[in-house]
Design a protein around this motif. Structure first.
Motif, PDB file in Angstrom:
ATOM      1  N   ARG A   1       0.817  -1.222   0.000  1.00 23.70           N
ATOM      2  CA  ARG A   1       0.000   0.000   0.000  1.00 23.70           C
ATOM      3  C   ARG A   1       0.847   1.268   0.000  1.00 23.70           C
ATOM      4  N   SER A   2       2.165   1.109   0.233  1.00 28.13           N
ATOM      5  CA  SER A   2       3.047   2.279   0.249  1.00 28.13           C
ATOM      6  C   SER A   2       4.449   1.850  -0.175  1.00 28.13           C
ATOM      7  N   GLU A   3       5.257   2.829  -0.506  1.00 30.57           N
ATOM      8  CA  GLU A   3       6.648   2.550  -0.873  1.00 30.57           C
ATOM      9  C   GLU A   3       7.404   1.971   0.325  1.00 30.57           C
ATOM     10  N   GLU A   4       7.119   2.468   1.501  1.00 31.64           N
ATOM     11  CA  GLU A   4       7.793   1.966   2.700  1.00 31.64           C
ATOM     12  C   GLU A   4       7.438   0.498   2.942  1.00 31.64           C
ATOM     13  N   GLU A   5       6.194   0.144   2.740  1.00 32.41           N
ATOM     14  CA  GLU A   5       5.777  -1.251   2.897  1.00 32.41           C
ATOM     15  C   GLU A   5       6.464  -2.130   1.847  1.00 32.41           C
ATOM     16  N   ALA A   6       6.559  -1.632   0.626  1.00 33.23           N
ATOM     17  CA  ALA A   6       7.248  -2.380  -0.435  1.00 33.23           C
ATOM     18  C   ALA A   6       8.719  -2.569  -0.081  1.00 33.23           C
ATOM     19  N   MET A   7       9.362  -1.516   0.381  1.00 35.93           N
ATOM     20  CA  MET A   7      10.783  -1.593   0.711  1.00 35.93           C
ATOM     21  C   MET A   7      11.053  -2.545   1.871  1.00 35.93           C
ATOM     22  N   ALA A   8      10.088  -2.734   2.752  1.00 33.01           N
ATOM     23  CA  ALA A   8      10.269  -3.665   3.876  1.00 33.01           C
ATOM     24  C   ALA A   8      10.551  -5.077   3.361  1.00 33.01           C
ATOM     25  N   HIS A   9       9.917  -5.481   2.268  1.00 32.61           N
ATOM     26  CA  HIS A   9      10.162  -6.798   1.686  1.00 32.61           C
ATOM     27  C   HIS A   9      11.593  -6.889   1.141  1.00 32.61           C
ATOM     28  N   TYR A  10      12.026  -5.847   0.471  1.00 37.08           N
ATOM     29  CA  TYR A  10      13.382  -5.813  -0.077  1.00 37.08           C
ATOM     30  C   TYR A  10      14.422  -5.863   1.047  1.00 37.08           C
ATOM     31  N   ARG A  11      14.169  -5.118   2.105  1.00 40.42           N
ATOM     32  CA  ARG A  11      15.124  -5.082   3.219  1.00 40.42           C
ATOM     33  C   ARG A  11      15.219  -6.443   3.909  1.00 40.42           C
ATOM     34  N   ARG A  12      14.085  -7.098   4.091  1.00 43.20           N
ATOM     35  CA  ARG A  12      14.101  -8.413   4.744  1.00 43.20           C
ATOM     36  C   ARG A  12      14.906  -9.416   3.925  1.00 43.20           C
ATOM     37  N   VAL A  13      14.635  -9.486   2.627  1.00 36.54           N
ATOM     38  CA  VAL A  13      15.354 -10.432   1.774  1.00 36.54           C
ATOM     39  C   VAL A  13      16.827 -10.040   1.674  1.00 36.54           C
ATOM     40  N   ARG A  14      17.107  -8.755   1.597  1.00 39.79           N
ATOM     41  CA  ARG A  14      18.502  -8.280   1.586  1.00 39.79           C
ATOM     42  C   ARG A  14      19.250  -8.801   2.807  1.00 39.79           C
ATOM     43  N   ASP A  15      18.611  -8.697   3.964  1.00 46.56           N
ATOM     44  CA  ASP A  15      19.248  -9.130   5.205  1.00 46.56           C
ATOM     45  C   ASP A  15      19.388 -10.652   5.271  1.00 46.56           C
ATOM     46  N   GLU A  16      18.432 -11.381   4.724  1.00 46.48           N
ATOM     47  CA  GLU A  16      18.526 -12.839   4.675  1.00 46.48           C
ATOM     48  C   GLU A  16      19.672 -13.278   3.762  1.00 46.48           C
ATOM     49  N   ILE A  17      19.807 -12.591   2.632  1.00 45.61           N
ATOM     50  CA  ILE A  17      20.905 -12.913   1.711  1.00 45.61           C
ATOM     51  C   ILE A  17      22.236 -12.576   2.362  1.00 45.61           C
ATOM     52  N   LYS A  18      22.299 -11.456   3.067  1.00 46.39           N
ATOM     53  CA  LYS A  18      23.537 -11.092   3.771  1.00 46.39           C
ATOM     54  C   LYS A  18      23.923 -12.188   4.760  1.00 46.39           C
ATOM     55  N   ALA A  19      22.954 -12.682   5.533  1.00 44.48           N
ATOM     56  CA  ALA A  19      23.233 -13.732   6.517  1.00 44.48           C
ATOM     57  C   ALA A  19      23.766 -14.992   5.833  1.00 44.48           C
ATOM     58  N   PHE A  20      23.230 -15.315   4.662  1.00 43.48           N
ATOM     59  CA  PHE A  20      23.719 -16.455   3.893  1.00 43.48           C
ATOM     60  C   PHE A  20      25.164 -16.214   3.448  1.00 43.48           C
ATOM     61  N   VAL A  21      25.426 -15.053   2.870  1.00 42.61           N
ATOM     62  CA  VAL A  21      26.763 -14.739   2.354  1.00 42.61           C
ATOM     63  C   VAL A  21      27.790 -14.704   3.480  1.00 42.61           C
ATOM     64  N   GLU A  22      27.408 -14.237   4.648  1.00 45.75           N
ATOM     65  CA  GLU A  22      28.343 -14.197   5.778  1.00 45.75           C
ATOM     66  C   GLU A  22      28.854 -15.592   6.135  1.00 45.75           C
ATOM     67  N   ARG A  23      28.102 -16.614   5.809  1.00 44.01           N
ATOM     68  CA  ARG A  23      28.484 -17.995   6.130  1.00 44.01           C
ATOM     69  C   ARG A  23      29.240 -18.675   4.986  1.00 44.01           C
ATOM     70  N   LEU A  24      29.544 -17.930   3.926  1.00 44.45           N
ATOM     71  CA  LEU A  24      30.301 -18.485   2.804  1.00 44.45           C
ATOM     72  C   LEU A  24      31.787 -18.504   3.132  1.00 44.45           C
ATOM     73  N   PRO A  25      32.560 -19.376   2.560  1.00 45.86           N
ATOM     74  CA  PRO A  25      32.175 -20.459   1.667  1.00 45.86           C
ATOM     75  C   PRO A  25      31.778 -21.737   2.408  1.00 45.86           C
ATOM     76  N   GLN A  26      31.902 -21.727   3.749  1.00 47.65           N
ATOM     77  CA  GLN A  26      31.655 -22.937   4.534  1.00 47.65           C
ATOM     78  C   GLN A  26      30.284 -23.546   4.254  1.00 47.65           C
TER      79      GLN A  26
END
Length: 155
Positions: free
Chosen positions: A114-139
């Motif tokens: 319903r808003s740009e802020e609500e849309a960006m919340a999805h991007y931020r969550r996935v961004r942070d999930e991907i970061k957590a994955f990358v932090e554990r690389l290459p192990q």
């Protein structure tokens, strides 16, 4: 020591794979070289660029590209980030380990916002999930690879 070569593959190479490439270069550039591509590239998503910039990672110069444009580059790992890319993944040489690590699709989730802020919340969550994955690389890649090999050889 030679850096590991990793390719992130997604459908559009517009968001998740771009974020993963950016995080890998930013956090693991000393041990890994990262690329991203898509099976149906759509251009880099401006909200993905914005979300990454908020976290201090500039992906504004990355480009959306088709997997075929990478030619005969060799990778140690190919990580598919969505189901469509996993199903459409081309065949790679036997030494390349192909793994699937799925993440939600921010543009799809943001479509009903319903808003740009609500849309960006999805991007931020996935961004942070991907970061957590990358932090554990290459192990984590080594562990996933061993686990999938064990499943293939189990009776």
């Amino acid at each position: 020591m030679e850096k590991l070569r990793i390719l992130y593959l997604c459908t559009g190479n517009s968001c998740r794979s771009q974020m993963a490439e950016g995080w890998t270069r930013h956090l693991k550039g000393d041990v890994m070289n990262a690329w991203s591509a898509g099976v149906e590239p759509h251009g880099v998503d401006p909200r993905a660029v914005k979300a990454m910039a908020e976290a201090g990672v500039n992906i504004s110069r990355q480009t959306s590209k088709h997997i075929d444009t990478l030619g005969d580059m060799e990778f140690d790992f190919v990580v598919t980030l969505c189901g469509h890319a996993q199903q459409s993944c081309p065949v790679f040489p036997a030494k390349t380990r192909v793994l699937h690590v799925g993440f939600d699709d921010p543009p799809m989730l943001a479509a009903g916002s319903r808003s740009e802020e609500e849309a960006m919340a999805h991007y931020r969550r996935v961004r942070d999930e991907i970061k957590a994955f990358v932090e554990r690389l290459p192990q984590i890649l080594m562990e996933e690879n061993e686990s999938s090999e064990q499943r293939r050889t189990a009776p």
